[in-house]
Design a protein around this motif. Structure first.
Motif, PDB file in Angstrom:
ATOM      1  N   ASN A  36       0.835  -1.196   0.000  1.00 39.20           N
ATOM      2  CA  ASN A  36       0.000   0.000   0.000  1.00 39.20           C
ATOM      3  C   ASN A  36       0.871   1.246   0.000  1.00 39.20           C
ATOM      4  O   ASN A  36       1.919   1.290   0.644  1.00 39.20           O
ATOM      5  CB  ASN A  36      -0.918   0.006   1.225  1.00 39.20           C
ATOM      6  CG  ASN A  36      -1.565   1.358   1.474  1.00 39.20           C
ATOM      7  OD1 ASN A  36      -1.076   2.161   2.271  1.00 39.20           O
ATOM      8  ND2 ASN A  36      -2.671   1.619   0.784  1.00 39.20           N
ATOM      9  N   ALA A  37       0.422   2.254  -0.724  1.00 44.61           N
ATOM     10  CA  ALA A  37       1.065   3.560  -0.705  1.00 44.61           C
ATOM     11  C   ALA A  37       0.003   4.630  -0.559  1.00 44.61           C
ATOM     12  O   ALA A  37      -1.074   4.528  -1.141  1.00 44.61           O
ATOM     13  CB  ALA A  37       1.880   3.796  -1.978  1.00 44.61           C
ATOM     14  N   GLU A  38       0.309   5.639   0.229  1.00 44.69           N
ATOM     15  CA  GLU A  38      -0.598   6.759   0.427  1.00 44.69           C
ATOM     16  C   GLU A  38       0.090   8.036  -0.012  1.00 44.69           C
ATOM     17  O   GLU A  38       1.175   8.361   0.477  1.00 44.69           O
ATOM     18  CB  GLU A  38      -1.035   6.865   1.886  1.00 44.69           C
ATOM     19  CG  GLU A  38      -2.032   7.981   2.132  1.00 44.69           C
ATOM     20  CD  GLU A  38      -2.410   8.107   3.583  1.00 44.69           C
ATOM     21  OE1 GLU A  38      -3.432   7.497   3.979  1.00 44.69           O
ATOM     22  OE2 GLU A  38      -1.678   8.800   4.334  1.00 44.69           O
ATOM     23  N   THR A  39      -0.538   8.741  -0.939  1.00 47.43           N
ATOM     24  CA  THR A  39      -0.009  10.017  -1.399  1.00 47.43           C
ATOM     25  C   THR A  39      -0.749  11.154  -0.729  1.00 47.43           C
ATOM     26  O   THR A  39      -1.869  10.995  -0.236  1.00 47.43           O
ATOM     27  CB  THR A  39      -0.115  10.159  -2.922  1.00 47.43           C
ATOM     28  OG1 THR A  39      -1.502  10.188  -3.306  1.00 47.43           O
ATOM     29  CG2 THR A  39       0.569   9.003  -3.624  1.00 47.43           C
ATOM     30  N   PHE A  40      -0.103  12.307  -0.712  1.00 48.76           N
ATOM     31  CA  PHE A  40      -0.717  13.495  -0.152  1.00 48.76           C
ATOM     32  C   PHE A  40      -0.497  14.636  -1.132  1.00 48.76           C
ATOM     33  O   PHE A  40       0.642  15.029  -1.388  1.00 48.76           O
ATOM     34  CB  PHE A  40      -0.116  13.830   1.216  1.00 48.76           C
ATOM     35  CG  PHE A  40      -0.759  15.015   1.882  1.00 48.76           C
ATOM     36  CD1 PHE A  40      -1.980  14.883   2.521  1.00 48.76           C
ATOM     37  CD2 PHE A  40      -0.142  16.255   1.870  1.00 48.76           C
ATOM     38  CE1 PHE A  40      -2.585  15.965   3.135  1.00 48.76           C
ATOM     39  CE2 PHE A  40      -0.738  17.341   2.481  1.00 48.76           C
ATOM     40  CZ  PHE A  40      -1.963  17.200   3.120  1.00 48.76           C
ATOM     41  N   ARG A  41      -1.558  15.149  -1.687  1.00 53.48           N
ATOM     42  CA  ARG A  41      -1.485  16.265  -2.621  1.00 53.48           C
ATOM     43  C   ARG A  41      -2.797  17.040  -2.600  1.00 53.48           C
ATOM     44  O   ARG A  41      -3.869  16.454  -2.403  1.00 53.48           O
ATOM     45  CB  ARG A  41      -1.177  15.771  -4.037  1.00 53.48           C
ATOM     46  CG  ARG A  41      -2.201  14.814  -4.618  1.00 53.48           C
ATOM     47  CD  ARG A  41      -1.734  14.290  -5.973  1.00 53.48           C
ATOM     48  NE  ARG A  41      -2.746  13.473  -6.619  1.00 53.48           N
ATOM     49  CZ  ARG A  41      -2.915  12.178  -6.395  1.00 53.48           C
ATOM     50  NH1 ARG A  41      -2.134  11.544  -5.539  1.00 53.48           N
ATOM     51  NH2 ARG A  41      -3.868  11.505  -7.045  1.00 53.48           N
ATOM     52  N   ASP A  42      -2.699  18.325  -2.793  1.00 55.06           N
ATOM     53  CA  ASP A  42      -3.871  19.200  -2.774  1.00 55.06           C
ATOM     54  C   ASP A  42      -4.694  19.004  -1.502  1.00 55.06           C
ATOM     55  O   ASP A  42      -5.925  19.022  -1.534  1.00 55.06           O
ATOM     56  CB  ASP A  42      -4.739  18.977  -4.013  1.00 55.06           C
ATOM     57  CG  ASP A  42      -4.009  19.280  -5.299  1.00 55.06           C
ATOM     58  OD1 ASP A  42      -4.283  18.604  -6.317  1.00 55.06           O
ATOM     59  OD2 ASP A  42      -3.167  20.202  -5.303  1.00 55.06           O
ATOM     60  N   LEU A  43      -3.995  18.787  -0.399  1.00 53.74           N
ATOM     61  CA  LEU A  43      -4.611  18.619   0.921  1.00 53.74           C
ATOM     62  C   LEU A  43      -5.506  17.381   1.004  1.00 53.74           C
ATOM     63  O   LEU A  43      -6.393  17.313   1.859  1.00 53.74           O
ATOM     64  CB  LEU A  43      -5.406  19.868   1.303  1.00 53.74           C
ATOM     65  CG  LEU A  43      -4.624  21.185   1.340  1.00 53.74           C
ATOM     66  CD1 LEU A  43      -5.546  22.333   1.711  1.00 53.74           C
ATOM     67  CD2 LEU A  43      -3.467  21.094   2.322  1.00 53.74           C
ATOM     68  N   ARG A  44      -5.253  16.386   0.148  1.00 59.84           N
ATOM     69  CA  ARG A  44      -6.038  15.168   0.161  1.00 59.84           C
ATOM     70  C   ARG A  44      -5.127  13.953   0.088  1.00 59.84           C
ATOM     71  O   ARG A  44      -4.032  14.010  -0.469  1.00 59.84           O
ATOM     72  CB  ARG A  44      -7.038  15.131  -1.000  1.00 59.84           C
ATOM     73  CG  ARG A  44      -8.154  16.157  -0.886  1.00 59.84           C
ATOM     74  CD  ARG A  44      -9.168  15.985  -2.006  1.00 59.84           C
ATOM     75  NE  ARG A  44      -8.603  16.338  -3.298  1.00 59.84           N
ATOM     76  CZ  ARG A  44      -9.265  16.212  -4.447  1.00 59.84           C
ATOM     77  NH1 ARG A  44     -10.510  15.741  -4.454  1.00 59.84           N
ATOM     78  NH2 ARG A  44      -8.675  16.568  -5.584  1.00 59.84           N
ATOM     79  N   ARG A  45      -5.600  12.844   0.655  1.00 62.41           N
ATOM     80  CA  ARG A  45      -4.865  11.594   0.647  1.00 62.41           C
ATOM     81  C   ARG A  45      -5.449  10.631  -0.391  1.00 62.41           C
ATOM     82  O   ARG A  45      -6.660  10.524  -0.533  1.00 62.41           O
ATOM     83  CB  ARG A  45      -4.893  10.934   2.026  1.00 62.41           C
ATOM     84  CG  ARG A  45      -4.188  11.739   3.105  1.00 62.41           C
ATOM     85  CD  ARG A  45      -4.244  11.030   4.439  1.00 62.41           C
ATOM     86  NE  ARG A  45      -3.479  11.738   5.461  1.00 62.41           N
ATOM     87  CZ  ARG A  45      -3.962  12.700   6.217  1.00 62.41           C
ATOM     88  NH1 ARG A  45      -5.234  13.076   6.088  1.00 62.41           N
ATOM     89  NH2 ARG A  45      -3.202  13.285   7.122  1.00 62.41           N
TER      90      ARG A  45
END
Length: 119
Positions: free
Chosen positions: A96-105
């Motif tokens: 699993n990978a979780e990204t964070f961009r534009d204040l969203r996961r």
């Protein structure tokens, strides 16, 4: 985006060891955490271990002291070293990978690799 490919699963005897590897590609610079989850037949998917960009790790109680999660070359590769394997560790393991961009996961998942512990 992020693509994840797992490898390293297989058949192992109780007390043995296996190392799972997850290769990440794409926009890996947006990843803030990665981890391993597992799902056995008839059970819900559960957390095994996670690791942050700062190296902070988290393990489920049943694997603490036996499994170790690590990363190499930033987020290019994340591994799960599994020692002292038990029958109950038999499961499909998912990266699993979780990204964070534009204040969203945003979550991303690999397709899973089978681990079977049997005598």
């Amino acid at each position: 985006q992020v693509q994840l490919v797992e490898s390293g699963g297989g058949l192992v005897q109780p007390g043995g060891s296996l190392t799972l590897s997850c290769a990440a590609s794409g926009n890996i610079f947006s990843i803030n955490t990665m981890g391993w989850y597992r799902q056995a037949p008839g059970k819900q998917r559960e957390l095994v271990a996670t690791i942050t960009g700062g190296g902070r790790t988290n393990y489920t109680d049943s694997v603490k002291g036996r499994f170790t999660i690590s990363r190499e070359h930033a987020w290019n590769t994340v591994q799960l070293q599994m020692n002292s394997l038990k029958f109950d560790d038999t499961s499909v393991y998912y990266c699993n990978a979780e990204t964070f961009r534009d204040l969203r996961r945003y979550p991303y998942w690999g397709q899973g690799t089978q681990v079977t512990v049997s005598s």
